[in-house]
Enzyme design. Structure first.
Site, short mmCIF file in Angstrom:
data_model
loop_
_atom_site.label_atom_id
_atom_site.label_comp_id
_atom_site.label_asym_id
_atom_site.label_seq_id
_atom_site.Cartn_x
_atom_site.Cartn_y
_atom_site.Cartn_z
N VAL A 102 -52.81 -0.37 1.54
CA VAL A 102 -53.70 0.50 0.90
C VAL A 102 -54.52 -0.11 -0.33
O VAL A 102 -55.30 0.61 -0.93
CB VAL A 102 -52.93 1.76 0.50
CG1 VAL A 102 -52.27 2.35 1.92
CG2 VAL A 102 -52.06 1.48 -0.48
N ASP A 103 -54.25 -1.30 -0.71
CA ASP A 103 -54.71 -1.95 -2.12
C ASP A 103 -56.20 -2.40 -2.13
O ASP A 103 -56.66 -3.07 -2.92
CB ASP A 103 -53.67 -2.84 -2.52
CG ASP A 103 -53.72 -4.19 -1.53
OD1 ASP A 103 -54.60 -4.44 -0.73
OD2 ASP A 103 -52.62 -4.77 -1.40
N HIS A 118 -53.32 2.72 7.08
CA HIS A 118 -52.39 3.51 6.35
C HIS A 118 -53.52 4.14 5.32
O HIS A 118 -52.88 4.57 4.06
CB HIS A 118 -51.04 2.80 5.71
CG HIS A 118 -50.15 2.54 6.90
ND1 HIS A 118 -49.10 1.74 6.57
CD2 HIS A 118 -50.22 3.18 7.95
CE1 HIS A 118 -48.49 1.78 7.95
NE2 HIS A 118 -49.18 2.63 8.69
N CYS A 147 -59.78 20.54 -6.46
CA CYS A 147 -61.07 20.26 -5.93
C CYS A 147 -62.01 21.08 -6.69
O CYS A 147 -61.81 22.43 -6.98
CB CYS A 147 -60.91 20.71 -4.44
SG CYS A 147 -62.44 20.45 -3.61
N CYS A 150 -63.14 23.79 -3.74
CA CYS A 150 -62.40 25.01 -3.44
C CYS A 150 -61.07 25.26 -4.23
O CYS A 150 -60.39 26.00 -3.74
CB CYS A 150 -62.41 24.86 -1.85
SG CYS A 150 -61.00 23.54 -1.61
N SER A 189 -42.78 -6.69 7.49
CA SER A 189 -41.48 -6.55 8.01
C SER A 189 -41.65 -5.83 9.38
O SER A 189 -40.71 -6.01 10.43
CB SER A 189 -40.44 -5.55 7.22
OG SER A 189 -41.08 -4.21 7.17
C1 BJW Z 1 -44.10 -12.31 2.28
C2 BJW Z 1 -44.55 -12.72 1.01
C3 BJW Z 1 -45.23 -13.79 0.81
C4 BJW Z 1 -43.01 -11.07 0.88
N1 BJW Z 1 -45.74 -14.28 1.92
N2 BJW Z 1 -44.46 -12.73 3.56
C5 BJW Z 1 -37.67 5.57 14.33
C6 BJW Z 1 -38.18 4.54 15.12
C7 BJW Z 1 -39.60 4.45 15.17
C8 BJW Z 1 -40.55 5.18 14.50
C9 BJW Z 1 -39.88 6.05 13.54
C10 BJW Z 1 -38.53 6.30 13.62
N3 BJW Z 1 -38.36 7.38 12.83
C11 BJW Z 1 -39.37 7.79 12.02
C12 BJW Z 1 -40.58 6.93 12.75
C13 BJW Z 1 -41.80 7.02 12.39
C14 BJW Z 1 -42.25 6.26 11.07
C15 BJW Z 1 -41.57 4.86 11.15
O1 BJW Z 1 -42.27 3.85 11.41
N4 BJW Z 1 -40.50 4.75 10.39
C16 BJW Z 1 -39.69 3.44 10.36
C17 BJW Z 1 -39.53 2.89 8.78
C18 BJW Z 1 -38.29 3.75 10.88
N5 BJW Z 1 -43.62 6.16 11.25
C19 BJW Z 1 -44.49 7.23 10.70
O2 BJW Z 1 -43.88 8.13 10.07
C20 BJW Z 1 -45.97 6.83 10.80
N6 BJW Z 1 -46.38 8.25 11.38
C21 BJW Z 1 -46.11 8.51 12.60
O3 BJW Z 1 -45.09 7.87 13.33
O4 BJW Z 1 -46.71 9.66 13.09
C22 BJW Z 1 -46.23 10.23 14.19
C23 BJW Z 1 -46.91 11.64 14.45
C24 BJW Z 1 -47.19 12.00 15.64
C25 BJW Z 1 -47.71 13.18 15.67
C26 BJW Z 1 -48.21 14.03 14.58
C27 BJW Z 1 -48.06 13.90 13.72
C28 BJW Z 1 -47.13 12.53 13.50
C29 BJW Z 1 -46.76 6.69 9.46
C30 BJW Z 1 -46.41 5.71 8.60
C31 BJW Z 1 -46.72 5.61 7.37
C32 BJW Z 1 -46.29 4.64 6.26
N7 BJW Z 1 -46.80 4.70 5.16
C33 BJW Z 1 -46.38 3.62 4.20
C34 BJW Z 1 -46.96 4.11 2.79
C35 BJW Z 1 -48.42 4.02 2.73
C36 BJW Z 1 -48.98 4.57 1.51
C37 BJW Z 1 -48.64 3.95 0.17
O5 BJW Z 1 -48.65 2.60 0.04
O6 BJW Z 1 -47.86 4.66 -0.65
O7 BJW Z 1 -47.11 2.48 4.37
S1 BJW Z 1 -44.71 3.25 3.97
C38 BJW Z 1 -45.02 1.45 3.84
O8 BJW Z 1 -44.54 0.74 4.92
C39 BJW Z 1 -46.49 1.30 3.93
C40 BJW Z 1 -46.78 0.01 4.42
O9 BJW Z 1 -47.83 0.09 4.99
C41 BJW Z 1 -45.71 0.21 5.52
C42 BJW Z 1 -45.43 -1.11 6.31
O10 BJW Z 1 -44.57 -1.91 5.39
P1 BJW Z 1 -44.92 -3.51 5.27
O11 BJW Z 1 -46.25 -3.78 4.89
O12 BJW Z 1 -44.36 -4.00 6.46
O13 BJW Z 1 -43.97 -3.98 3.83
P2 BJW Z 1 -42.46 -4.37 3.87
O14 BJW Z 1 -42.32 -4.14 2.53
O15 BJW Z 1 -41.83 -3.48 4.83
O16 BJW Z 1 -42.54 -5.79 4.38
C43 BJW Z 1 -43.16 -6.92 3.48
C44 BJW Z 1 -42.81 -8.20 4.08
O17 BJW Z 1 -43.41 -9.24 3.42
C45 BJW Z 1 -41.18 -8.75 4.13
O18 BJW Z 1 -40.97 -8.96 5.70
C46 BJW Z 1 -41.02 -9.80 3.38
O19 BJW Z 1 -40.44 -10.83 3.72
C47 BJW Z 1 -42.72 -10.55 3.40
N8 BJW Z 1 -43.23 -11.16 2.21
N9 BJW Z 1 -43.41 -11.73 0.12
C48 BJW Z 1 -45.34 -13.71 3.11
N10 BJW Z 1 -45.59 -14.26 -0.53
ZN ZN Z 2 -61.91 21.26 -1.58
#
Ligand code: BJW
Ligand code: ZN
Length: 255
Positions: A102-103, A118, A147, A150, A189
């Site tokens: 989101v950055d 995201h 807001c 509203c 990840s």
């Molecule tokens: C390097 C490095 C370098 C370091 N070079 N590499 C069970 C199974 C499946 C799904 C689910 C479940 N239980 C719940 C769920 C659903 C849930 C989910 O997936 N949860 C899992 C965690 C279990 N998903 C949701 O809730 C999503 N929505 C949804 O499912 O809706 C369903 C729905 C249907 C109908 C109606 C309504 C709803 C929404 C997910 C939203 C995620 N939000 C966040 C926050 C965003 C806002 C903010 O930033 O504040 O998004 S959480 C966070 O995780 C953020 C990221 O985008 C996201 C992914 O993380 P990312 O980018 O992979 O980071 P890291 O830290 O995990 O990994 C970093 C990696 O970099 C590591 O591997 C390091 O090794 C590596 N690294 N330095 C290269 N220099």
């Molecule tokens: Zn409003």
């Protein structure tokens, strides 16, 4: 760092490249990742800070956390990884960045085709009337603003756990993934769904998967090439190997 010549060969004949990125690509800019060593979710509660219920329970706390992160983002710069991804546009007909971040750093690095799964920390919207507000308007606001149309609560335009991803953007990302020849999975990840389906869609449609990460992940056993190392070091090296080839071709065409 081992980059197979076979991968460079595949890149030479590719037209469409997709980069699926996560927090790790911004780590070298100084932005914390979520999981793993030093990850935000090791010290903070995802339930409290990144869910609708958490926001409704304590909107000021969540707002304060996002204001803090916005300040960090403003003080950082895109790194070599973001910049090289933007530079890939010179060599390929089609380059798409599908990011979970989101950055806004891909945009600041100059990438043109970015799909943000995201949301973006630099936008806010009113939960009631859906009016959007830029980040500048509330730059010094410490408590969650209301807001002006509203009086509804204003929240960051990001996707929290349990929330739907922006459907058109996700559908477009799936199409681009299916059309890609090579899909790079960089600094994620790959545990958060539905975002993590993107590289799987690419693979199912025949793309070559290349993972760049400092360690192996949930998706490593499904990729064609796993390159262990920092994105800001590996991506420039790949680009250099590719550019040498393009330069040789260009030189040959002069004769
Ligand atoms: C390097 C490095 C370098 C370091 N070079 N590499 C069970 C199974 C499946 C799904 C689910 C479940 N239980 C719940 C769920 C659903 C849930 C989910 O997936 N949860 C899992 C965690 C279990 N998903 C949701 O809730 C999503 N929505 C949804 O499912 O809706 C369903 C729905 C249907 C109908 C109606 C309504 C709803 C929404 C997910 C939203 C995620 N939000 C966040 C926050 C965003 C806002 C903010 O930033 O504040 O998004 S959480 C966070 O995780 C953020 C990221 O985008 C996201 C992914 O993380 P990312 O980018 O992979 O980071 P890291 O830290 O995990 O990994 C970093 C990696 O970099 C590591 O591997 C390091 O090794 C590596 N690294 N330095 C290269 N220099
Ligand atoms: Zn409003």
């Amino acid at each position: 760092m081992e980059i197979s010549s076979d991968l460079i060969e595949k890149l030479k004949s590719a037209n469409s490249i997709l980069f699926f990125t996560g927090a790790g690509i911004s780590a070298e800019s100084g932005i914390d990742t979520f999981r793993g060593k030093g990850g935000l979710w090791n010290k903070m509660s995802a339930q409290e800070l990144a869910s609708f219920d958490g926001f409704m329970k304590n909107p000021n706390l969540v707002w304060e956390w996002y204001q803090y992160r916005r300040k960090i983002v403003r003080e950082t710069e895109p790194n070599a990884g973001h910049k090289i991804i933007a530079a890939f546009e010179k060599h390929f007909d089609e380059v798409t960045v599908v990011t979970q971040n989101v950055d806004n750093l891909h945009k600041r690095a100059g990438s043109s085709n970015i799909l943000e799964l995201h949301g973006n920390i630099e936008r806010n919207f009113c939960m009631n009337c859906k009016t959007f507000y830029g980040v500048e308007k509330f730059i010094e606001t410490e408590e969650v603003p209301k807001c002006e149309k509203c009086d509804g609560l204003i929240r960051p335009d990001v996707v929290w756990f349990g929330e739907m991803l922006p459907q058109e953007i996700f559908a477009k990302a799936e199409r681009k993934a299916a059309d890609s020849d090579i899909c790079f999975i960089v600094g994620t990840s790959a545990v958060v769904y539905p975002a993590a389906y993107i590289p799987i869609s690419a693979k199912e449609a025949g793309a070559t998967l290349v993972e760049i990460n400092i360690e192996s992940t949930e998706i490593t056993n499904q990729v064609d090439y796993s390159i262990i190392g920092k994105a800001g070091e590996i991506l420039p090296r790949i680009f250099e190997l590719l550019s040498t080839y393009v330069l040789v071709l260009h030189t040959l065409s002069l004769f």
